[in-house]
Design a protein around this motif. Sequence first.
Motif, short mmCIF file in Angstrom:
data_model
loop_
_atom_site.label_atom_id
_atom_site.label_comp_id
_atom_site.label_asym_id
_atom_site.label_seq_id
_atom_site.Cartn_x
_atom_site.Cartn_y
_atom_site.Cartn_z
N GLN A 3 15.81 28.25 -23.06
CA GLN A 3 16.68 28.35 -24.23
C GLN A 3 16.52 27.15 -25.15
O GLN A 3 16.74 27.24 -26.36
N GLN A 4 16.13 26.00 -24.55
CA GLN A 4 15.93 24.80 -25.37
C GLN A 4 14.61 24.87 -26.14
O GLN A 4 14.49 24.33 -27.24
N LEU A 5 13.62 25.53 -25.55
CA LEU A 5 12.30 25.56 -26.16
C LEU A 5 12.15 26.66 -27.20
O LEU A 5 11.46 26.50 -28.21
N PHE A 6 12.78 27.81 -26.94
CA PHE A 6 12.56 28.97 -27.81
C PHE A 6 13.89 29.54 -28.30
O PHE A 6 14.87 29.55 -27.57
N ASN A 7 13.87 30.01 -29.52
CA ASN A 7 15.01 30.76 -30.03
C ASN A 7 15.17 32.02 -29.19
O ASN A 7 14.22 32.79 -29.03
N PRO A 8 16.38 32.27 -28.62
CA PRO A 8 16.56 33.43 -27.72
C PRO A 8 16.15 34.76 -28.34
O PRO A 8 15.56 35.60 -27.67
N SER A 9 16.46 34.95 -29.61
CA SER A 9 16.12 36.23 -30.23
C SER A 9 14.61 36.39 -30.39
O SER A 9 14.07 37.48 -30.21
N VAL A 10 13.93 35.29 -30.71
CA VAL A 10 12.47 35.33 -30.83
C VAL A 10 11.85 35.59 -29.47
O VAL A 10 10.93 36.43 -29.33
N LEU A 11 12.35 34.91 -28.44
CA LEU A 11 11.83 35.10 -27.09
C LEU A 11 12.03 36.54 -26.62
O LEU A 11 11.15 37.15 -26.01
N HIS A 12 13.20 37.08 -26.92
CA HIS A 12 13.51 38.46 -26.53
C HIS A 12 12.56 39.44 -27.22
O HIS A 12 12.04 40.38 -26.60
N VAL A 170 1.22 24.60 -18.30
CA VAL A 170 2.68 24.46 -18.39
C VAL A 170 3.20 23.55 -17.29
O VAL A 170 4.03 22.66 -17.52
N ALA A 171 2.70 23.75 -16.06
CA ALA A 171 3.15 22.93 -14.94
C ALA A 171 2.82 21.46 -15.17
O ALA A 171 3.64 20.57 -14.88
N LEU A 172 1.64 21.19 -15.70
CA LEU A 172 1.27 19.80 -15.98
C LEU A 172 2.12 19.21 -17.09
O LEU A 172 2.50 18.02 -17.04
N CYS A 173 2.44 20.02 -18.09
CA CYS A 173 3.33 19.53 -19.17
C CYS A 173 4.71 19.19 -18.63
O CYS A 173 5.32 18.19 -19.04
N ILE A 174 5.21 20.01 -17.71
CA ILE A 174 6.51 19.71 -17.09
C ILE A 174 6.41 18.43 -16.28
O ILE A 174 7.29 17.56 -16.33
N THR A 183 3.47 22.50 -27.01
CA THR A 183 2.60 22.51 -25.83
C THR A 183 2.69 23.83 -25.06
O THR A 183 1.70 24.30 -24.51
N SER A 184 3.88 24.43 -25.04
CA SER A 184 4.00 25.72 -24.36
C SER A 184 3.25 26.81 -25.15
O SER A 184 2.60 27.68 -24.56
N PHE A 186 0.67 26.18 -26.96
CA PHE A 186 -0.73 25.85 -26.71
C PHE A 186 -1.21 26.48 -25.41
O PHE A 186 -2.31 27.05 -25.34
N ALA A 187 -0.38 26.39 -24.36
CA ALA A 187 -0.74 26.97 -23.07
C ALA A 187 -0.92 28.48 -23.19
O ALA A 187 -1.88 29.06 -22.65
N ALA A 188 0.00 29.14 -23.90
CA ALA A 188 -0.10 30.59 -24.08
C ALA A 188 -1.36 30.94 -24.88
O ALA A 188 -2.05 31.93 -24.58
N THR A 189 -1.67 30.12 -25.88
CA THR A 189 -2.85 30.37 -26.71
C THR A 189 -4.14 30.20 -25.91
O THR A 189 -5.09 30.98 -26.07
N VAL A 190 -4.18 29.19 -25.05
CA VAL A 190 -5.36 28.97 -24.21
C VAL A 190 -5.60 30.19 -23.31
O VAL A 190 -6.73 30.69 -23.20
N ALA A 191 -4.54 30.68 -22.67
CA ALA A 191 -4.68 31.86 -21.81
C ALA A 191 -5.13 33.07 -22.63
O ALA A 191 -6.01 33.84 -22.20
N PHE A 192 -4.56 33.22 -23.81
CA PHE A 192 -4.91 34.33 -24.70
C PHE A 192 -6.38 34.28 -25.10
O PHE A 192 -7.12 35.27 -24.99
N VAL A 193 -6.84 33.10 -25.53
CA VAL A 193 -8.22 32.96 -26.00
C VAL A 193 -9.20 33.14 -24.84
O VAL A 193 -10.25 33.78 -24.99
#
Length: 218
Positions: A3-12, A170-174, A183-184, A186-193
């Motif tokens: 909830q701190q990283l993403f807007n709940p409505s956007v995440l949903h 993500v685990a390393l960023c944490i 950074t989160s 970025f992690a999603a983009t790396v997996a996507f690419v």
Amino acid sequence: MLQQLFNPSVLHTLDLIGIFVFAISGALLAVRKNLDVFGLAVLAEVTGLGGGLFRDLVIGAVPPAAFTDLGYFLTPLLATALVFFLHPQVERIQAAVNVFDAAGLGLFCVVGTIKAYDYGLSLTASATLGLATAVGGGVLRDVLANEVPSLLRWDRDLYAVPAIVGATIVALCIRYDVLTPFTSSFAATVAFVLRLLAMRYHWRAPRAWNRRSTVREE
């Protein structure tokens, strides 16, 4: 943390998009297997919700989001209706579906890892559940359709590896306290690419060294 990283409505909204695209892949497989409309709905629901449902049960987030948010349940049914009536057209845009599927893979491995960590799991366990969130629905889909899961087949383009990489980032960023929306993403983009590149160049995991198998290759 989510909830701190993403807007709940956007995440949903992103969650629903990912579920929808995964559900389409499940429904399309049901069509290829000549299943009836109930079979389409089951494979769509399982593919769209299976990974998140497994994660929530493991971490004790009960009842799972799939049972508390009507949108999560109805989204695969919408995908079922689309494929039921328009599956030839959907098949023709399979390339576009694969792109969105790769985006869902990137999103779910990140969200799954963060949510697992929020519930007190170690970084390694969190990354593992991030992977399970991203690929679990597809594994359940293939098992129900009586197929060897694509995740385990050498002749399929890399699928789990991009999710593992995204979850590990993500685990390393944490671990180093640098997890932010940037950074989160970025992690999603790396997996996507990585997934897109694997599909484009047909990257596959190596098989056993000096393999001497007599099993017929399909």
